[in-house]
Structures are given as C-alpha cells and as structure tokens.
Motif scaffolding. Structure first.
Motif, short mmCIF file in Angstrom:
data_model
loop_
_atom_site.label_atom_id
_atom_site.label_comp_id
_atom_site.label_asym_id
_atom_site.label_seq_id
_atom_site.Cartn_x
_atom_site.Cartn_y
_atom_site.Cartn_z
N SER A 173 -8.58 -3.55 -1.98
CA SER A 173 -8.05 -2.43 -2.75
C SER A 173 -8.91 -2.12 -3.97
O SER A 173 -8.65 -1.16 -4.70
CB SER A 173 -6.63 -2.75 -3.23
N ASP A 219 -3.26 2.28 -8.38
CA ASP A 219 -3.29 2.84 -7.03
C ASP A 219 -1.97 2.62 -6.29
O ASP A 219 -1.86 2.93 -5.11
CB ASP A 219 -4.43 2.20 -6.22
N PHE A 220 -0.95 2.09 -6.98
CA PHE A 220 0.29 1.71 -6.28
C PHE A 220 1.53 2.08 -7.11
O PHE A 220 2.28 1.19 -7.53
CB PHE A 220 0.27 0.22 -5.96
N ARG A 239 0.85 -1.20 0.00
CA ARG A 239 0.00 0.00 0.00
C ARG A 239 0.88 1.24 0.00
O ARG A 239 1.98 1.22 0.56
CB ARG A 239 -0.92 0.02 1.23
N MET A 240 0.38 2.30 -0.59
CA MET A 240 1.19 3.52 -0.69
C MET A 240 1.59 4.09 0.68
O MET A 240 2.73 4.53 0.84
CB MET A 240 0.46 4.56 -1.52
N ARG A 256 14.02 1.92 0.91
CA ARG A 256 13.45 1.71 -0.42
C ARG A 256 14.52 1.21 -1.38
O ARG A 256 14.28 0.28 -2.17
CB ARG A 256 12.84 3.01 -0.96
N ALA A 285 4.40 2.96 -6.21
CA ALA A 285 5.41 3.08 -5.16
C ALA A 285 6.80 3.29 -5.71
O ALA A 285 7.60 4.06 -5.16
CB ALA A 285 5.39 1.84 -4.27
N LEU A 325 8.62 6.66 -5.97
CA LEU A 325 9.06 7.40 -4.79
C LEU A 325 10.58 7.51 -4.76
O LEU A 325 11.29 6.61 -5.22
CB LEU A 325 8.58 6.72 -3.50
N ALA A 371 4.69 2.29 1.73
CA ALA A 371 5.85 2.67 0.91
C ALA A 371 6.33 4.07 1.26
O ALA A 371 7.54 4.33 1.34
CB ALA A 371 5.49 2.58 -0.57
N GLU A 372 5.39 4.97 1.50
CA GLU A 372 5.75 6.36 1.81
C GLU A 372 6.41 6.48 3.18
O GLU A 372 7.19 7.41 3.42
CB GLU A 372 4.50 7.24 1.74
#
Length: 338
Positions: free
Chosen positions: A314, A252-253, A111-112, A123, A255, A258, A115-116
């Motif tokens: 999701s 939606d992902f 999920r974001m 990462r 990631a 980033l 990851a954030e």
C-alpha cells in the motif's frame, strides 16, 4: 524475503504439524511493522507466520516473542484471537524470533474496494463488533490469564507519552513544531490513572478479521503493542483511526466515512454502555491516539526509507498524512481544553 524457508519448514515439521510439502511462504497484509506471511502446503492447509521487520529496530519494538505470550494467554478468554502453534528463536532456523499461528478464516477489510463492496448493514455490524470486542479485551482477568506482570501498573498516560515521545526523537525525519507543542500539552493534561486493564495498543479495522457472513470480529490481530494501562486509551486509538466524511486523516483508507459504519460518537456510546466506564477523559485519549499514530507513521516512513523491503504494497505514510493527523489532534485538544 526475510526467511530461510528450508530451515523454517524443518522447524514447522518439528512442531508435529502434519503437512504435505513443499510449503509456500507469501507476504500478506498491509502491515508495515512486523512482517506477516501466509504459509500453505500442497493440500491447501494454511498457517500464519510473523517476524520483526528487516533492518535496525528500536529497543522494545516489534517483540514477536511477547506477542506469542499474549496470544497464548488469550486462548482461555472470550477475546477472539488466533491460536499459537509455536515460537522459535533458534539461530539455526532464524536470525529473529518467528511466531507460527492459526489461520483464521474470514475477511480483513484493509482496502477501500473491500470496504466499498460491503453492504451498509455489514459495515454497521462490523463497527458495533469492534466496540464490543474492545469491551471483551478490557474485561480479561489479568491474574487468571497470567498477564498481571506483562507491563508496569504505573499511570499509563505518562508511560505512553514517554515511550512515544522517545520514539519520535529516535525516528523522526524532520522537525515538526506542531507535534512538539502537542506533546507538551498532553503532558500537562494527563488524566488521573484509576484503572489498569489489558490494552491492545493498536486496535482498528485493519487489525481484525471479520466474519464474511455476520461482520462479527472473529480474531483481533497485531498484539505487538499490547500492554497494561487505561482501557479508554484503546477507545481513543480506535476513534483516531475512524475518520468522518470530509476529514483527511485516513490517508488511503477513509473506510469509516462510508455510509453504514457507525459514527465515532456511536462507537463510544456502545463501548461505554457495555462497560459502564466514565467518558470524562475520552477526548484526551482521542488526542493522544492521533498523536501516537502520527509518531508511528513517521517511524514507518523512516524504516521504509532506510530499508525499502520493509514497505508494504500500500506504500508508506506521507508527510502530508502525518501533518493532517497532528492538525486533527490539535483540533480535538482545543475542543477539550487541553
């Protein structure tokens, strides 16, 4: 949902696994193919249970028994994967095959917000370990692991195009001329088949467990699409799941866009340096990876429409996401002269 928990509890007890009942069964993960459950006892012990999705299944898809065979074979290799405790197809327990396996502690970055919350160093470590884990998968000695007869040794590109082209025809919800055109172009541009290795088939960030301390991959998951074929196919698939900043294929992902996550170019370089493989066909496999994800997403959308209980929390892929994947695949194909 999808389980006779009393019968499954009896089966688990029959495997010789000690637990303090009653067991709880909770659907986990964002996967929308095989359904995954976290099994817990009253002392906090945990296991993972897998079963095919509900409703009508396409032939050869969602083969949990085959996944159990692969995971059992990998226990003697360097590939990080969960241990298998049992498989049952007993109609007194279940209408479909059930696979019970080890719960591997760690973090699934699916999920974001997760990851954030990671540091840029973490990462980067995850991205590097993904490439290194693929190298381990492709280094498995097929004969020693007992997997030499897992699938055909015939040219992999032709097999993939036939299989997923057929899946598209069976599961599509609409006509998509751009995808049909891309299929024709891929068929015409198939690279020579020079090597056969174990291929995961669906290797990406959401399908691994990573260490909460180091970011290293501690378990690769979701082996239902595993086969024998061209190792660069897995690299192309990973790149297809790895959108860069500004790209709209991640749904939606996104990631990998980033800061900190390695670029597609760096992931490719790490893998190629670890394996010494020739990158000549990589853009073909990147294109095919995007095409394949679009076909899979269409099937997920179709299954969720036909049987709403298959949908993960999701949500399901959208037509817009699938069309974006096809458009990106056509862009990579144009760059490669496909």
């Amino acid at each position: 949902m999808g389980l006779d928990t009393e019968a499954v509890t009896g089966w688990i007890a029959g495997l010789g696994i000690d637990f303090t009942g009653p067991l709880s069964f909770d659907r986990i993960g964002l996967g929308q193919s095989n359904l995954t459950y976290l099994v817990r006892d009253q002392d906090g012990n945990r296991w993972v249970l897998r079963r095919p999705p509900l409703g009508h299944l396409l032939a050869s898809a969602h083969d949990v028994a085959r996944e159990a065979r692969i995971l059992s074979a990998l226990e003697s290799t360097d590939v990080p994967s969960p241990r298998v405790f049992g498989l049952t197809e007993d109609p007194a327990v279940t209408e479909v095959p059930l696979l019970l396996m080890e719960f591997v502690d760690g973090e699934v970055v699916d999920r974001m917000p997760l990851a954030e919350a990671l540091s840029e160093d973490r990462r980067r470590a995850i991205g590097i370990s993904l490439a290194q884990t693929l190298a381990k998968i492709h280094a498995v000695d097929l004969e020693q692991a007992g997997l030499d007869d897992l699938a055909s040794h015939k040219p992999y590109a032709a097999r993939q195009l036939k299989r997923w082209g057929g899946q598209w025809e069976q599961s599509k919800t609409r006509e998509c001329p751009d995808l049909d055109d891309l299929t024709r172009r891929l068929i015409a541009a198939q690279p020579a088949h020079t090597e056969t290795t174990l291929v995961h088939g669906d290797f990406h960030l959401r399908n691994v467990i990573t260490s909460a301390e180091s970011g290293e991959v501690v378990a690769a998951l979701d082996w239902e699409l595993c086969t024998l074929g061209d190792p660069l196919a897995d690299v192309g698939s990973l790149l297809a799941y790895w959108p860069a900043a500004g790209e709209d294929t991640g749904g939606d992902f996104p990631a990998s866009a980033l800061p900190g996550f390695p670029s597609r170019e760096e992931i490719s370089r790490i893998y190629l340096e670890a394996t010494g493989r020739d990158p000549a066909a990589l853009k073909f496999w990147h294109t095919l990876g995007l095409w394949k994800i679009a076909v899979i997403a269409e099937g997920v959308m179709r299954r969720a429409r036909d049987e709403p209980q298959n949908a993960a929390e999701s949500g399901t892929p959208t037509v817009e996401r699938i069309d974006a994947l096809v458009a990106k695949a056509r862009e990579i194909a144009d760059q490669a002269g496909i």
